[in-house]
Write a protein that holds these residues in place. Sequence first.
Motif, PDB file in Angstrom:
ATOM      1  N   ASP A 268      26.861 -10.639   2.659  1.00  0.00           N
ATOM      2  CA  ASP A 268      27.693 -12.096   2.444  1.00  0.00           C
ATOM      3  C   ASP A 268      28.287 -12.605   3.816  1.00  0.00           C
ATOM      4  O   ASP A 268      28.258 -13.714   4.040  1.00  0.00           O
ATOM      5  N   TYR A 272      27.716 -16.526   4.879  1.00  0.00           N
ATOM      6  CA  TYR A 272      28.701 -17.336   5.029  1.00  0.00           C
ATOM      7  C   TYR A 272      28.554 -17.796   6.564  1.00  0.00           C
ATOM      8  O   TYR A 272      28.889 -19.103   6.786  1.00  0.00           O
ATOM      9  N   TRP A 321      35.984 -11.983   8.381  1.00  0.00           N
ATOM     10  CA  TRP A 321      36.031 -13.387   8.331  1.00  0.00           C
ATOM     11  C   TRP A 321      35.704 -14.262   9.562  1.00  0.00           C
ATOM     12  O   TRP A 321      35.137 -15.266   9.631  1.00  0.00           O
TER      13      TRP A 321
END
Length: 420
Positions: A268, A272, A321
């Motif tokens: 993921d 992203y 992130w």
Amino acid sequence: MKRNLLIVFLILLAFFVISFLTNILGALNPNVSASYTLTETMAGFLPFAFFIAYGIMSIPSGFLVEKWSEKKMMILAFMLAFLGALGFAFFPKFNVYVISLFTIGAGMAALQVVINPLLRVSGGEEHFAFNSVLAQLIFGLASFISPQMYSYFVTNIDQGNVQKPLIGMMTDLVPQMMSWVSVYWVFALVSIIMILIIILVKFPQVELQEDEKVGTKESYLELFKNKYVILFFFGIFAYVGTEQGISYWMSKFLSNYHGFDPDTTGADAVSYFWGLMTIGGILGLVLMKLFDSKQVLRWFTILAMICVLFGLIAGSSISVWAFPISGFFLSVMYPVIVSLGLNSVAKHHGSFAGILMTGIAGGAVVQILIGGISDLISLKVGMMFIFVTLGYILSISFWAKPLVKNKTIKSIKDIFKSDS
């Protein structure tokens, strides 16, 4: 000539496939390393095998496309991808994998040389800028989808969910404990479908503009005497090294240091990263219309460095992130560096573009360096080498000549909006 929307669609599909095949390596890295018990240096050799093909094939492909037709070159490119993917799918050995990566990389390098001029001709020159941006969006979409496809196959094969679409068939095709090999069966299928489509489609005659032609041996020799040619070559070298250094190693970093599952959270994160890069590219186009491109490059590079720093030193909830968000700030670097570079020479733009594209080999060399440092010290220290490449990119925003707005630079900038 009259617009050929069928060819435009085919080229956009080709952009999708290039990205789909290319930007999967970061998601695969942890599983490939585990399957073959690779050191970090050997893991770094895998993207080296892929991206060194760009360094070797970019300029020769330019000569070949002028000698052969675009249709033949596209068939050759996808045939190389098909043979590379299928050969490894049948014989999933490490040495075969290295050869496979180089073969696929050579095909993708040849393909990128063909499709940009073809997009200009088939889509109409007045629509070229729009079509180039659309191609970038599709490229980014494929970069997002590819790791998700990997995650779907690997998690379901490993969990024995044979009732799900394609999982039962793939389970029979891949070796035990190597479910990731399934993506290469998909790549082989996609490549042969593209070959069949290209065979059936009638191609227009492409007349290269002066700025799109490869140039003579003399033009290359003249360019190599210009210090800006060398400096901007290393700019592309540093950019692709940075892009791949983050996307290739982030999943393994998140697994090693924070315990995240590379088949889900790691995949993921890679997905992203490419998705945010696409979004950032759209914003970057607007910002470069409003502000000096050197200033945009400078601040985006500084923000990318901050994101990488947080990715390396922060806790798990931030790190997971920070790496993907760095992709947002990397988004403007490629078109700005190419545009500033082409702005620094008065002629031989086609030859210079070929030299710049050879700089994509930075995606190969930087990974070897990161892997080697990781084996000697740690992966965290190895990934700090990314600050060296980002530092070089930051320097460009200070010493590059201001971008001159003229037709030549605008058209070349549009041509090379597409990435590795």
